[in-house]
Write an enzyme that holds these catalytic residues in place. Structure first.
Site, PDB file in Angstrom:
ATOM      1  N   ARG A 560       0.835  -1.200   0.000  1.00 60.20           N
ATOM      2  CA  ARG A 560       0.000   0.000   0.000  1.00 60.20           C
ATOM      3  C   ARG A 560       0.867   1.246   0.000  1.00 60.20           C
ATOM      4  NH1 ARG A 560      -4.432   0.943   4.299  1.00 60.20           N
ATOM      5  NH2 ARG A 560      -2.787   0.375   5.758  1.00 60.20           N
ATOM      6  N   SER A 624       7.878  -5.217   6.786  1.00 59.35           N
ATOM      7  CA  SER A 624       7.624  -6.322   7.724  1.00 59.35           C
ATOM      8  C   SER A 624       8.419  -7.580   7.366  1.00 59.35           C
ATOM      9  CB  SER A 624       6.127  -6.626   7.776  1.00 59.35           C
ATOM     10  OG  SER A 624       5.441  -5.496   8.260  1.00 59.35           O
ATOM     11  N   ASP A 678       5.498  -3.882  11.717  1.00 59.22           N
ATOM     12  CA  ASP A 678       4.048  -3.719  11.883  1.00 59.22           C
ATOM     13  C   ASP A 678       3.611  -3.614  13.349  1.00 59.22           C
ATOM     14  OD1 ASP A 678       4.803  -6.321  12.302  1.00 59.22           O
ATOM     15  OD2 ASP A 678       3.275  -7.235  11.025  1.00 59.22           O
TER      16      ASP A 678
END
Length: 938
Positions: A560, A624, A678
């Site tokens: 994203r 991540s 994250d």
């Protein structure tokens, strides 16, 4: 001509005369039969029910069933739907020696039932003895009656040489009783000529036990008390595992079936099934059948021992069927439709036309029925004509047909109930049947089966006759109860290894605290399992952050790009815009330059999409994958995971790789302020909403935590002032054996077959990637021990990863019925799984998920207690920001975690806050905080 033919016949001549005579006779009887049948059919039209009538009766009965099952309506329901506390039918694995006592009349039976099991089939051997009950004991005192029964039992045991063994016993007691558990039965009222005092209102099992104890020379374990209907179902259930209905049509009539506990409101609990004794003979006692009852039914009821009671039974059962025919014959004779209008004292005497006569008269072999009719009517003092015999046969047919069809209508309602319970398009089931009418009447069974098929065409029903009576059924109930008890004990012994006590959880908390200290210390960090990595995130949001920030969230095949607008002041807010981009497989496994060029190309596309082409904004990068950080804007990739293989990246700073790609693109410049994982992103997202949030927790595919640690304790970073967020990487806790005494054989099996044996032990006991596998291994173990799925393994269940963790969440959903659990099991190839299997699978899922939540809470308790002690507080108020599919989707995980956390860290008031916007927003907020602190430093 006719007289010549008769003469030829009488003199025995053959040829054409004989042939013509036989045709004439056949024609004569056919016409005679047709005329008489029409006459009787017209006279008894109101006893003949259409299929529409019967469907209506079936629907009425279904409503009565619902009333009997309902907690509020059962006290006034005619059909009582009594719980029997029989929870399971035989599954073929029962074995052992069992006693049975069958008491239901002037004689009673004692049986020894030996159930043995080998690989091919189960076998049952029975020895039994019948004993009489003298009339004076039937009407004497209850204690004398039970003393006599126990005396006979002692003689039987002595004879077989088993008096010294304490064998389990099942007690068939076929009188109206109220049960509150399997081994307790309160006699409501004596029937069948018994009047022994001091028994009504008492538990007959207690009385039997007291008589055995008083005698003192043997002992018996009375496990179950049942009625004969349940005994029939259990006897047939031994031969056919699909049998879940018992039916008796004899002197009386009744039925039982296996009902879902969730529908049985009169008993606590909604898991599994229980056999319900319907006591359906009382259907209609409240007027539900008044429009179908004829004057003959009313007359039979008025002359019975219990007027107004058991009205359905009086239309069906053997005790009344013969009398119903007698009343019809008397009325037809008085109206000069039969016997030339003559009656006899025998025909006028109640009970002189027996139900067995109906069976004889309806014998269709070679007109034997008409010959039987003639003999029976002559025995009643009548001189019947051929027409009388035909008419009498037709009366019997109409009465017995109505009985079989009414029985079919109520049975159809039971079948529809079971089918609806299972949400099955077609139901396959077996009805176990006993009773003299069903067994002895030549047409009853065939008519019953035919009408059931017509009324419920979507049910494949097999009818199985009970050959061994309810004594064997009582022994099978006992055998099943023993099997369930033994299997339950063995299953609990195994599951107890997965259950953690309060003391064990405190020990996990203590060991996690020690592991944290080792990870923070410069001297022990190198070999610590919990790495306690510095993130260089020095502060959580304080509400003064403002500005526009980009965020990049990369952790899988999709990533994203986000624009996050942070506004401060009274109308503090965060506004987000984002776009998702795919990373093609060839780029995941190509070169690092190609991968990062693609990422930058997507960032440029997003900025153009947002109308910000060429703008230079601060950027936070959620990356991540395992990284080592030496400062906030640096992350050294230790190794790729999740299918990435891009070359030239491992061992490199991903921020540098991103900046180099931006420079190659030459369209815009970005200030990469922070690289975070994250967990930290989750803490920061929640920290923006709640200033007390200083802990981040992820419980999804994997698990990890972070928290704000005092700088003086972070020995890997210079400086003692303030705080820094520590990425614990706690999934590796236990990799040096810290959890060995809590690991089970199931955990070892999961670990050995994983992609990283010996690594991430704590994560493998908690996270979504592994919980389904833990459950699958438990199910395999149970099945191999014969404790589940009748010991039959499906090939699919042997497949690693087939039991997904999402199944745990679905199976443990409070809204999910057991039939839906079975649907999941059928997806796994377990097509023959039973209701009991579904209950056990649910229990395994519950135990495994509970342990995961508790272990997670123990680690979290160590974290919040460390924060409290760091600050030398008696009481700490703190918020934990949480994300992850397991935490969010499992119906009970969060509740158990909170409850356990309160118990393990009582001096900490912990609020849990779910992160709704993911780690992308967190990266932007970390960037915003870093920019604020950078500006403050200036």
């Amino acid at each position: 001509m006719g007289s010549d033919i008769w003469a030829d016949i009488e003199t025995g001549k053959k040829g054409i005369a004989t042939m013509i005579a036989s045709h004439l006779l056949a024609y004569y009887f056919t016409e005679l039969h047709h005329d008489q049948v029409q006459k009787v059919d017209k006279y008894l039209y109101h006893l003949r029910l259409s299929e529409e009538n019967l469907m209506d009766v079936s629907l009425r009965f279904r409503r009565e069933m619902d009333r009997g099952l309902g907690r509020d309506t059962s006290p006034t329901a005619a059909v009582k739907m009594l719980p029997t506390f029989v929870r399971s039918t035989p599954d073929g694995t029962e074995q052992g020696d069992f006693l049975a006592l069958d008491l239901g009349g002037t004689n009673f039976r004692v049986l020894l039932v030996r159930v043995s099991s080998n690989s091919k089939k189960q076998e049952v051997e029975m020895e039994n003895q019948i004993y009489a009950i003298p009339e004076d004991l039937m009407r004497g005192s209850g204690s004398e009656l039970f003393d006599h029964i126990v005396e006979c039992l002692a003689i039987f045991l002595e004879k077989l040489g088993i008096k010294d063994k304490k064998l389990p016993l099942g007690f068939t007691f076929s009188f109206p009783c109220q049960q509150t558990k399997l081994d307790e039965s309160i006699l409501v009222s004596w029937t069948k000529g018994f009047k022994a005092s001091g028994v009504e209102g008492k538990d007959v099992v207690s009385m039997l036990r007291a008589a055995i104890k008083k005698r003192g020379d043997f002992d018996i374990d009375i496990v179950a008390v049942i009625n004969d209907t349940v005994g029939t179902m259990m006897t047939c259930g031994y031969d056919d595992h699909h049998c879940e209905i018992g039916l008796i049509v004899g002197t009386g009539t009744n039925a039982c079936y296996m009902e879902e506990m969730r529908n049985l409101e009169t008993v606590e609990g909604d898991e599994g099934r229980m056999c319900v004794n319907m006591e359906w003979g009382a259907f209609g006692d409240d007027g539900a059948l008044d429009d179908l009852r004829t004057p003959f039914d009313v007359e039979i009821d008025a002359g019975s021992l219990n007027p107004g009671k058991q009205l359905f039974e009086k239309m069906i059962s053997g005790l009344y069927m013969g009398e119903l025919v007698r009343l019809i014959l008397v009325k037809m004779a008085k109206e000069e439709l039969l016997f030339q209008g003559k009656t006899t004292p025998e025909l006028l005497t109640t009970g002189h036309f027996q139900t067995s006569f109906i069976s004889a008269i309806e014998n269709e072999k070679n007109n034997q029925g008409l010959l039987n009719a003639e003999q029976i009517l002559q025995g009643l003092g009548l001189t019947p004509s051929a027409e009388d015999c035909v008419a009498t046969q037709r009366v019997c047919q109409i009465v017995s047909t109505r009985a079989s069809q009414l029985c079919a209508a109520t049975l159809a309602a039971v079948l529809r109930q079971i089918r609806d319970n299972k949400a099955a398009e077609r139901l396959r089931t077996t009805v176990g049947v006993d009773g003299s009418v069903y067994k002895n009447h030549p047409q009853f069974a065939r008519r019953l089966h035919k009408m059931v098929r017509r009324l419920v065409p979507d049910c494949d029903v097999r009818f199985l006759r009970s050959e061994d009576g309810s004594g064997k059924g009582a022994a099978m109930v006992t055998a099943v109860a023993y099997r369930l008890a033994n299997q339950h004990a063995e299953r609990q012994r195994i599951l107890d290894k997965l259950r953690l006590s309060h003391d064990q959880l405190l020990e996990v908390k203590r060991r996690m605290a020690e592991a944290m200290e080792r990870g923070l210390s410069r001297d022990t960090h190198g070999n610590a399992t919990v790495k306690m990595l510095p993130t260089y995130v020095r502060s959580t949001p304080n509400g003064t952050e403002r500005g526009d920030f980009l965020a990049l969230d990369l952790g899988g095949t999709n990533f994203r790009v986000l624009l996050v607008r942070v506004r401060s002041g009274k109308k503090r807010s965060v506004e987000m815009h984002n776009k998702i981009y795919a990373i093609p497989q060839d780029l995941m496994q190509g070169t690092g330059d190609e991968l990062f060029d693609h990422i930058v190309h997507c960032i440029a596309d997003f900025m153009e999409y947002m109308g910000m082409k060429g703008a230079s904004l601060p950027l936070g990068f959620t990356f991540s994958f395992p990284c080592q950080q030496n400062r906030l804007d640096e992350g050294i990739l230790l190794k790729w995971t999740k299918g990435f293989r891009a070359t030239g990246c491992e061992g490199q700073d991903v921020v540098t790789l991103l900046k180099d790609a931006i420079h190659r693109h030459e369209e815009f410049d970005l200030d990469v302020v922070a690289v975070v994982n994250d967990t930290v992103g989750t803490m920061m997202t929640c920290g923006y909403e709640d200033p007390y949030c200083e802990v981040g927790l992820i419980v999804g595919t994997g698990t990890n935590a972070c928290y704000m640690e005092e700088m003086e304790n972070v020995e890997l970073v210079e400086g003692n002032e303030g705080r820094m967020c520590i990425n614990m990487e706690w999934g590796a806790f236990g990799d040096h054996g810290e959890l060995n005494d809590f690991c089970t054989t199931f955990d070892h099996a999961v670990d050995e077959r994983s992609a990283n044996p010996g690594k991430q032990q704590y994560e493998k006991m908690i996270s979504g990637m592994y919980l389904g596998e833990v459950v699958r291994n438990v199910l395999l173990d149970f099945t191999s021990k014969g404790l589940l799925f009748r010991g039959r393994l499906s090939e699919r269940l042997k497949t690693r990863g087939i039991f997904e963790t999402k199944f745990l969440s679905q199976i443990e959903s409070d809204r999910l019925a057991l039939r839906q659990v079975r649907a999941i099991l059928q997806h796994l190839g377990l097509t023959s799984s039973t209701c009991d299997d579904s209950i056990l699978v649910k229990e395994v899922c519950t135990v495994v998920a509970r342990r995961a939540a508790q272990l997670c809470a123990a680690g979290l308790a160590a974290v919040v207690d460390k924060i409290r002690k760091n600050r030398q507080l008696e009481h700490l108020r703190v918020t934990v920001g949480v994300d992850g599919t397991l935490y969010k989707l499992h119906p009970h995980f969060s509740t158990i975690l909170r409850q356990t956390l309160r118990e393990l860290a009582p001096q900490c008031e912990v609020s849990i806050m779910q992160s709704e916007d993911g780690s992308g927003k967190g990266a932007a907020l970390i960037t915003a905080v870093a920019c604020r602190m950078r500006n403050e430093a200036k």
